[in-house]
Design an enzyme around this catalytic site. Structure first.
Site, mmCIF file in Angstrom:
data_model
loop_
_atom_site.group_PDB
_atom_site.id
_atom_site.type_symbol
_atom_site.label_atom_id
_atom_site.label_comp_id
_atom_site.label_asym_id
_atom_site.label_seq_id
_atom_site.Cartn_x
_atom_site.Cartn_y
_atom_site.Cartn_z
ATOM 1 N N LYS A 173 0.843 -1.202 0.000
ATOM 2 C CA LYS A 173 0.000 0.000 0.000
ATOM 3 C C LYS A 173 0.878 1.252 0.000
ATOM 4 C CE LYS A 173 -2.106 2.527 3.201
ATOM 5 N NZ LYS A 173 -2.100 3.843 2.519
ATOM 6 N N GLU A 248 10.597 1.809 9.904
ATOM 7 C CA GLU A 248 11.467 2.966 9.617
ATOM 8 C C GLU A 248 10.650 4.206 9.901
ATOM 9 O OE1 GLU A 248 14.549 2.551 8.886
ATOM 10 O OE2 GLU A 248 14.494 0.411 8.509
ATOM 11 N N CYS A 282 13.076 12.129 5.651
ATOM 12 C CA CYS A 282 13.278 11.715 7.053
ATOM 13 C C CYS A 282 14.711 11.978 7.492
ATOM 14 C CB CYS A 282 12.939 10.240 7.200
ATOM 15 S SG CYS A 282 13.851 9.214 6.038
ATOM 16 N N GLU A 393 8.994 16.288 15.393
ATOM 17 C CA GLU A 393 9.325 16.224 13.970
ATOM 18 C C GLU A 393 8.361 17.116 13.196
ATOM 19 O OE1 GLU A 393 8.379 12.672 11.718
ATOM 20 O OE2 GLU A 393 10.337 12.769 10.739
HETATM 21 P P1 NAD Z 1 2.156 8.001 8.168
HETATM 22 O O1 NAD Z 1 2.650 7.200 9.312
HETATM 23 O O2 NAD Z 1 1.000 8.883 8.359
HETATM 24 O O3 NAD Z 1 1.762 7.032 6.951
HETATM 25 C C1 NAD Z 1 2.663 6.147 6.349
HETATM 26 C C2 NAD Z 1 1.890 5.038 5.690
HETATM 27 O O4 NAD Z 1 1.220 4.290 6.694
HETATM 28 C C3 NAD Z 1 0.803 5.522 4.724
HETATM 29 O O5 NAD Z 1 0.729 4.639 3.628
HETATM 30 C C4 NAD Z 1 -0.450 5.433 5.571
HETATM 31 O O6 NAD Z 1 -1.625 5.269 4.826
HETATM 32 C C5 NAD Z 1 -0.154 4.184 6.389
HETATM 33 N N1 NAD Z 1 -0.879 4.065 7.656
HETATM 34 C C6 NAD Z 1 -1.367 5.054 8.442
HETATM 35 N N2 NAD Z 1 -1.991 4.517 9.508
HETATM 36 C C7 NAD Z 1 -1.883 3.166 9.404
HETATM 37 C C8 NAD Z 1 -2.321 2.069 10.195
HETATM 38 N N3 NAD Z 1 -3.012 2.241 11.305
HETATM 39 N N4 NAD Z 1 -2.019 0.824 9.780
HETATM 40 C C9 NAD Z 1 -1.315 0.630 8.663
HETATM 41 N N5 NAD Z 1 -0.896 1.622 7.849
HETATM 42 C C10 NAD Z 1 -1.166 2.886 8.224
HETATM 43 O O7 NAD Z 1 3.422 8.794 7.620
HETATM 44 P P2 NAD Z 1 3.451 9.859 6.445
HETATM 45 O O8 NAD Z 1 2.859 11.129 6.954
HETATM 46 O O9 NAD Z 1 2.945 9.248 5.186
HETATM 47 O O10 NAD Z 1 5.041 10.032 6.251
HETATM 48 C C11 NAD Z 1 5.805 10.911 6.995
HETATM 49 C C12 NAD Z 1 6.545 10.170 8.091
HETATM 50 O O11 NAD Z 1 7.336 9.137 7.540
HETATM 51 C C13 NAD Z 1 7.517 11.069 8.831
HETATM 52 O O12 NAD Z 1 7.416 10.818 10.206
HETATM 53 C C14 NAD Z 1 8.874 10.615 8.320
HETATM 54 O O13 NAD Z 1 9.954 10.827 9.192
HETATM 55 C C15 NAD Z 1 8.632 9.170 8.105
HETATM 56 N N6 NAD Z 1 9.630 8.611 7.181
HETATM 57 C C16 NAD Z 1 10.602 7.790 7.694
HETATM 58 C C17 NAD Z 1 11.583 7.278 6.857
HETATM 59 C C18 NAD Z 1 12.657 6.355 7.367
HETATM 60 O O14 NAD Z 1 13.316 5.727 6.566
HETATM 61 N N7 NAD Z 1 12.861 6.259 8.662
HETATM 62 C C19 NAD Z 1 11.548 7.588 5.493
HETATM 63 C C20 NAD Z 1 10.547 8.431 5.021
HETATM 64 C C21 NAD Z 1 9.579 8.933 5.869
#
Ligand code: NAD
Length: 489
Positions: A173, A248, A282, A393
């Site tokens: 997804k 991650e 990130c 963040e």
């Molecule tokens: P998010 O956690 O809101 O969503 C990420 C993904 O998870 C999306 O596809 C979302 O639909 C899904 N999701 C949300 N709730 C869920 C649940 N209950 N069960 C399963 N899936 C669910 O994050 P975002 O706003 O899309 O991305 C930004 C975040 O990602 C920031 O915190 C950033 O630091 C982090 N990030 C981390 C890395 C890394 O490698 N550590 C890389 C890129 C982004």
């Protein structure tokens, strides 16, 4: 443009018939719909994946590698289409998508297409006991891959490629905020000869579609990249089923600058590490810590450079800073502007949280794109590492600035958050480099560089930045289960 799910190599509409709007952040307008998939769509994808696993898991490494390499080639051939799609969906400069996002997506498939041919297991001979142990590594079965919106195809493929190369079938997804390139990938993998059911892509909201993947009892592992609170929720759902988890998560990365660094290189890189992709990486260095003796010079030069950054429409060749990804994300970032404005340093000399906005802190109106989600690159001086802006963040075009007195102080500030994803260190002192790289609480430390990636290296964070490591053989180990066989002869 309407996006569909990709299940069993077929485009499918959501079983509920429900759709979500997809917005172009550069103009703030809806330009299409995506499936609002639920547990029934995930189940359909799972069934296709289970059926495919029997044959995919026993394909030869050469067959899998060949398909991976073909996918990489087809991504390269579609560079312009994919880059335009990524930029339109995310608001990032087209030049960035063309230079970084899409080439990296093809590298992910090419890298794991090669890596799987070199992945080997160990034997342990127990001398004197006529015993030999050998370890098999088997694909897990059906695995779930869930990715965020900031580097959409780049991070989506970073998970899918090793999962497929290791012989798993995948229910994946992408973020509902940036679904377009994942949708286009469906057609590419089909053309490359990936058998039906091996990769299934479902679109929808995290709380419903994503949650259904995590909660599915047949899905053996979850590889997730996203926010820390989402990661905690996923861990709580998956742990009672003993699923393998790779998480991650977020970061609040320090960029530690000593006066003995190569100043020009540091300045160029720090502008980039602060504002590339509108600060929505990130690994961006969002807390800039500068040695006291260099502080005033750095502050003046840095602010000048930041004010020169060109904000504009993502498809304009001169644009360096595009739109942030959504209205909701823009509004969230603006709450930090408000926090800083409401606690100005001059009124709060004795207060813990006092802020001095050195530049930015406002929306930017881009001509012809007045409804787009543009924010000015923002530099805020803070008086404490424990203020909200240094602890939470923000994930946007905002960095904070503060001086440090000495090495011990720099280390205390750098490690003083719940996060531990990456850190950058700027110094030419080798002994200091060795001391600090040893003590920094981060999964990735860059010295005199930033975002310099070798895909063989372990990638991930410590503390609340995650669990597990991606990259190289770490990813292939995650997507396989070891089985030790012990023979006495
Ligand atoms: P998010 O956690 O809101 O969503 C990420 C993904 O998870 C999306 O596809 C979302 O639909 C899904 N999701 C949300 N709730 C869920 C649940 N209950 N069960 C399963 N899936 C669910 O994050 P975002 O706003 O899309 O991305 C930004 C975040 O990602 C920031 O915190 C950033 O630091 C982090 N990030 C981390 C890395 C890394 O490698 N550590 C890389 C890129 C982004």
């Amino acid at each position: 443009m309407d996006i569909k799910n990709f299940i069993d190599n077929q485009e499918c509409i959501p079983l509920s018939g429900l759709w979500l709007e997809n917005v172009n952040p550069a103009i703030g307008q809806v330009y299409g719909e995506i499936p609002n998939s639920g547990a029934d769509d995930v189940e359909k994808a799972y069934q296709a994946a289970v059926a495919a696993f029997e044959s995919w898991s026993v394909t030869t490494v050469e067959q899998r590698s060949k398909i991976m390499l073909k996918i990489a080639d087809l991504i390269d051939e579609s560079l312009e289409e994919l880059a335009a799609a990524e930029s339109k969906d995310n608001g990032k400069p087209l030049s960035l998508a063309r230079r970084i996002d899409i080439p990296r997506a093809s590298s992910n498939f090419r890298f794991f297409g090669h890596a799987i041919t070199q992945f080997a297991t160990k034997t342990h001979e127990t001398t004197g006991k006529n015993t030999i142990n050998y370890t098999l590594r088997k694909p897990l079965g059906v695995v779930g891959c869930i990715s965020p919106w900031n580097l959409p195809l780049y991070l989506f493929t970073w998970k899918i490629a090793p999962a497929l190369a290791a012989g798993n079938c995948v229910v994946a997804k992408p973020s509902e905020v940036t679904p377009l390139t994942a949708y286009l990938l469906g057609d590419i993998v089909k053309k490359a000869g990936l058998p039906p059911g091996v990769l299934n892509i479902v679109h929808g909201l995290g709380g419903s579609c994503g949650q259904a993947i995590v909660a599915h009892p047949g899905i053996k592992a979850i590889s997730f990249t996203g926010g820390t609170s989402t990661g905690a929720h996923i861990a709580a759902t998956a742990a009672p089923m003993f699923k393998k988890l790779s998480l991650e998560l977020g970061g609040k990365n320090p960029n530690i600058i000593f006066a003995d660094c190569d100043y020009d290189k540091m300045m160029d890189t720090t502008v980039r590490s602060s504002f590339a992709n509108q600060g929505q990486i990130c690994l961006c260095g969002s807390r800039i810590l500068v040695e006291q003796s260099l502080y005033e010079k750095f502050k003046a030069d840095f602010v000048k450079r930041v004010q020169e950054l060109r904000i504009g429409p993502p498809d304009h060749p001169d644009t360096q800073v595009g739109a942030v990804v959504s209205a909701a994300h823009r509004d969230k970032i603006e709450t930090y502007f408000a926090e800083a404005k409401n606690n100005p340093a001059h009124d709060n000399a004795s207060s813990v949280d006092a802020y001095n906005i050195l530049c930015g802190g406002k929306r930017q109106v881009v001509q012809g794109h007045e409804n787009g989600f543009y924010l000015q690159p923002t530099v805020i001086e803070v008086n404490s590492n424990y203020c909200r802006l240094n602890q939470e963040e923000i994930f946007g075009p905002v960095v904070t600035l503060m001086p440090f007195k000495n090495e011990a102080h720099a280390l205390e500030l750098a490690n003083g958050t719940q996060y531990g994803l990456s850190a950058s260190l700027w110094t030419n002192d080798l002994s200091r480099t060795m001391r600090l790289t040893d003590k920094l609480e981060a999964g990735i430390v860059w010295v005199n560089t930033w975002l310099n990636r070798d895909l063989r290296t372990p990638f991930g964070g410590v503390k609340n930045s995650g669990v597990g490591r991606e990259g190289g053989f770490n990813a292939l180990e995650f997507f396989t289960e070891p089985k030790n066989v012990c023979i006495e002869y």
